[in-house]
Motif scaffolding. Structure first.
Motif, PDB file in Angstrom:
ATOM      1  N   GLN A  13       0.926  -1.183  -0.124  1.00  0.00           N
ATOM      2  CA  GLN A  13      -0.138   0.019  -0.083  1.00  0.00           C
ATOM      3  C   GLN A  13       0.830   1.351   0.055  1.00  0.00           C
ATOM      4  O   GLN A  13       0.690   2.246  -0.741  1.00  0.00           O
ATOM      5  N   GLU A  14       1.849   1.098   0.796  1.00  0.00           N
ATOM      6  CA  GLU A  14       2.947   2.016   0.834  1.00  0.00           C
ATOM      7  C   GLU A  14       3.610   2.603  -0.496  1.00  0.00           C
ATOM      8  O   GLU A  14       4.099   3.795  -0.733  1.00  0.00           O
ATOM      9  N   GLU A  15       3.375   1.566  -1.264  1.00  0.00           N
ATOM     10  CA  GLU A  15       4.190   1.531  -2.744  1.00  0.00           C
ATOM     11  C   GLU A  15       3.284   1.542  -3.529  1.00  0.00           C
ATOM     12  O   GLU A  15       3.363   0.947  -4.666  1.00  0.00           O
ATOM     13  N   ALA A  16       2.063   2.041  -3.758  1.00  0.00           N
ATOM     14  CA  ALA A  16       0.918   2.056  -4.504  1.00  0.00           C
ATOM     15  C   ALA A  16       1.033   2.523  -5.795  1.00  0.00           C
ATOM     16  O   ALA A  16       0.190   2.250  -6.524  1.00  0.00           O
ATOM     17  N   GLU A  17       1.898   3.223  -6.332  1.00  0.00           N
ATOM     18  CA  GLU A  17       2.043   3.438  -7.777  1.00  0.00           C
ATOM     19  C   GLU A  17       2.541   2.572  -8.651  1.00  0.00           C
ATOM     20  O   GLU A  17       2.101   2.688  -9.876  1.00  0.00           O
ATOM     21  N   SER A  18       2.796   1.485  -8.344  1.00  0.00           N
ATOM     22  CA  SER A  18       2.876   0.272  -9.329  1.00  0.00           C
ATOM     23  C   SER A  18       1.539  -0.792  -9.361  1.00  0.00           C
ATOM     24  O   SER A  18       1.131  -1.040  -8.315  1.00  0.00           O
ATOM     25  N   ILE A  19       1.213  -0.830 -10.554  1.00  0.00           N
ATOM     26  CA  ILE A  19       0.129  -1.823 -10.878  1.00  0.00           C
ATOM     27  C   ILE A  19       0.499  -3.236 -10.201  1.00  0.00           C
ATOM     28  O   ILE A  19      -0.469  -3.880  -9.787  1.00  0.00           O
ATOM     29  N   ASP A  20       1.846  -3.738 -10.486  1.00  0.00           N
ATOM     30  CA  ASP A  20       2.218  -4.977  -9.708  1.00  0.00           C
ATOM     31  C   ASP A  20       1.894  -5.105  -8.349  1.00  0.00           C
ATOM     32  O   ASP A  20       1.466  -5.973  -7.818  1.00  0.00           O
ATOM     33  N   ASN A  21       2.125  -4.008  -7.574  1.00  0.00           N
ATOM     34  CA  ASN A  21       1.585  -4.012  -6.163  1.00  0.00           C
ATOM     35  C   ASN A  21       0.187  -4.071  -5.779  1.00  0.00           C
ATOM     36  O   ASN A  21      -0.188  -4.891  -4.810  1.00  0.00           O
ATOM     37  N   TRP A  22      -0.603  -3.532  -6.674  1.00  0.00           N
ATOM     38  CA  TRP A  22      -2.072  -3.911  -6.695  1.00  0.00           C
ATOM     39  C   TRP A  22      -2.318  -5.305  -6.885  1.00  0.00           C
ATOM     40  O   TRP A  22      -3.137  -5.827  -6.259  1.00  0.00           O
ATOM     41  N   VAL A  23      -1.742  -5.916  -7.973  1.00  0.00           N
ATOM     42  CA  VAL A  23      -2.047  -7.413  -8.313  1.00  0.00           C
ATOM     43  C   VAL A  23      -1.491  -8.385  -7.102  1.00  0.00           C
ATOM     44  O   VAL A  23      -2.226  -8.946  -6.845  1.00  0.00           O
TER      45      VAL A  23
END
Length: 105
Positions: free
Chosen positions: A33-43
């Motif tokens: 969540q803290e690195e939310a700019e990446s679509i991979d992190n949402w996945v």
């Protein structure tokens, strides 16, 4: 506090309701969540939230509509945080109750 609804994920006509996660999932989802700019992190957030069903990042990428990914990830984060906050409130209330019950000297 009202009970929050668990997020639901549907893959290949199977529906999964998110279960209360273990501490490792909370830690990892918080980092993502803290690195939310990446679509991979949402996945990763969605996959990790439903990992007890064997859901992988590829499952999420191949089956979750693009318009549903971020709302589902937010729902997972919100659900985890709400569960943690509810438990913390219960602990604080119990501690406060015990402190009040102690006899005055």
């Amino acid at each position: 506090m009202s009970k929050i609804e668990a997020p639901v994920l549907t893959i290949n006509n199977a529906t999964y309701e998110m279960k209360a996660p273990k501490s490792r999932v909370w830690r990892e989802v918080t980092k993502l969540q803290e690195e939310a700019e990446s679509i991979d992190n949402w996945v990763k957030t969605v996959a990790m939230s439903f990992s007890n069903y064997g859901i992988t990042e590829d499952d999420v990428l191949d089956n979750v509509e693009v318009t549903e990914l971020i709302p589902l990830a937010f729902a997972c984060v919100h659900y985890i945080n709400a569960l943690v906050n509810e438990k913390l409130e219960n602990v604080l209330v119990k501690k406060a109750g015990k402190a009040e019950e102690m006899p005055a000297e």
